[in-house]
Design an enzyme around this catalytic site. Structure first.
Site, PDB file in Angstrom:
ATOM      1  N   HIS A   2       0.854  -1.186   0.000  1.00  0.00           N
ATOM      2  CA  HIS A   2       0.000   0.000   0.000  1.00  0.00           C
ATOM      3  C   HIS A   2       0.887   1.232   0.000  1.00  0.00           C
ATOM      4  O   HIS A   2       1.978   1.228   0.575  1.00  0.00           O
ATOM      5  CB  HIS A   2      -0.915  -0.001   1.238  1.00  0.00           C
ATOM      6  CG  HIS A   2      -2.030   0.990   1.155  1.00  0.00           C
ATOM      7  ND1 HIS A   2      -1.877   2.309   1.525  1.00  0.00           N
ATOM      8  CD2 HIS A   2      -3.314   0.869   0.728  1.00  0.00           C
ATOM      9  CE1 HIS A   2      -3.019   2.950   1.341  1.00  0.00           C
ATOM     10  NE2 HIS A   2      -3.899   2.112   0.855  1.00  0.00           N
TER      11      HIS A   2
ATOM     12  N   GLU B  24      -7.723  -4.521  -0.522  1.00  0.00           N
ATOM     13  CA  GLU B  24      -8.208  -5.218  -1.714  1.00  0.00           C
ATOM     14  C   GLU B  24      -8.268  -6.726  -1.509  1.00  0.00           C
ATOM     15  O   GLU B  24      -9.135  -7.396  -2.055  1.00  0.00           O
ATOM     16  CB  GLU B  24      -7.317  -4.911  -2.919  1.00  0.00           C
ATOM     17  CG  GLU B  24      -7.562  -3.559  -3.557  1.00  0.00           C
ATOM     18  CD  GLU B  24      -6.829  -3.399  -4.868  1.00  0.00           C
ATOM     19  OE1 GLU B  24      -6.134  -4.357  -5.279  1.00  0.00           O
ATOM     20  OE2 GLU B  24      -6.944  -2.335  -5.481  1.00  0.00           O
TER      21      GLU B  24
END
Length: 380
Positions: A252, A307
């Site tokens: 991320h 995700e």
């Protein structure tokens, strides 16, 4: 100082949320988003984001009723949605339809009433467009269901199970707000010109539509489907990493620890009892992938992001991949509208500089330019 993409440049002050990448925390108005997703409803957390504090019973009832009563579209919107081109993606149709709400009802001064209106209507627009694209009859919104339950109902035409509603509600709470991301920044830039709230959130949808921002967890589902079982997982992941290919669902831009949203979603999915075989594989792949990423890319701290478990939620509730980014948008409307209001309360127009790297001429050679133009003309 030049910072490409404005990375790490502080452009605004906010009391709405804190994204703590080092500690792996996501805070909404002082509260841990993970705990909010586990113990509160969408309506309660939306109230917190807008007003700054959690609602009591009466306040919760009021905001729930306001969201329910605003589940309607003007008559012209039905015609507009039906006439949008079939080769427009769902996100493009949502963006176009929502912009048509920008009547005089939405003056330039943004209000919480406007925020509630837009939050209530975006799932209605999304569900109507989804069913139209798939050749299904439109489903009218229910006044008997909560915000998330009604969204699922309008998508499927059937009342969803408690498990499916709870799983999606957790996801939508955890994606409701996430600091100064690309779409939120866009909404604040538009708002800083004293444009209206509809224009601001329409711009935000345009940013969310881009795959670098609103990218759906489709890739994670594809990855787990390709791996198929535990026995092939290590070989598949190693081959992927040796080819220096991206491993979907890991890493991320902000979090250097495990994404706190992934932690909450993993707990929720286990609680609601989705497909055990799928979840077992997902959990195994997560642990193995983190180990192998550290082996192949030491020190990069590539942990699980939202995700990865968003994919588990979407598969558990059998949601079409075409709805992943639109559903992200439905939830993020709360955060966008809160930021638009906050921007208006202490506004300064955004006006960054750009460093010019083009050519510079001392004077314009009009004769030379004219001669070049004639030479080009004679050649054609």
């Amino acid at each position: 100082m030049f910072q490409k993409g404005l990375k790490n440049v502080v452009a605004a002050e906010t009391a709405i949320s804190l994204v703590d990448g080092e500690q792996g925390r996501l805070i909404y108005r002082g509260y841990n988003a993970k705990e909010l997703a586990l113990h509160y409803t969408f309506e309660e957390v939306a109230y917190l984001i807008w007003f700054g504090y959690l609602p009591g019973d009466q306040e919760k009832q009021i905001v729930s009723e306001l969201l329910t009563n605003n589940r309607y579209l003007p008559f012209y919107m039905y015609s507009l949605i039906q006439t949008l081109p079939s080769d427009m993606g769902i996100m493009s149709q949502v963006r176009t339809a929502l912009s048509a709400l920008g009547t005089e009802e939405f003056g330039w001064k943004p209000t919480i009433e406007q925020a509630i209106r837009l939050t209530a209507v975006i799932p209605v627009i999304t569900a109507m467009i989804y069913r139209k694209v798939n050749g299904k009859e439109l489903v009218k919104p229910s006044k008997e269901m909560g915000h998330v339950e009604n969204y699922l109902y309008m998508l499927t035409g059937e009342r969803p199970s408690f498990a499916h509603t709870k799983a999606l509600e957790a996801y939508m709470i955890l994606t409701m707000e996430h600091g100064m991301n690309a779409s939120t920044f866009t909404s604040r830039v538009v708002s800083s010109t004293e444009s209206d709230m509809v224009s601001a959130v329409t711009g935000a949808i345009g940013a969310m539509k881009g795959p670098l921002h609103g990218g759906a967890p489709t890739g994670v589902i594809d990855m787990l489907n390709e791996i198929k079982d535990k026995e092939t997982a290590e070989t598949w992941i190693r081959q992927k990493l040796e080819r220096k290919e991206y491993l979907m669902g890991f890493g991320h831009r902000v979090y250097t620890t495990r994404d706190p949203r992934a932690e909450a979603l993993s707990e929720i999915v286990k609680q609601v009892g989705a497909d055990d075989a799928w979840l077992e594989l997902a959990s195994y792949v997560e642990q193995l992938a983190v180990q192998l990423l550290e082996e192949y890319k030491p020190g990069r701290k590539l942990n699980t992001n939202v995700e990865f478990y968003a994919a588990a939620v979407m598969k558990a509730i059998d949601m079409s991949p075409s709805l992943f980014t639109p559903t992200f948008t439905v939830s993020r409307m709360v955060g966008w509208t809160a930021h638009v209001i906050e921007q208006s309360l202490d506004n300064t127009i955004f006006r960054p500089e750009a460093k010019y790297i083009g050519k510079q001429f001392e004077k314009l050679d009009l004769l030379g330019e004219s001669r070049k133009a004639m030479e080009v003309s004679s050649l054609t």
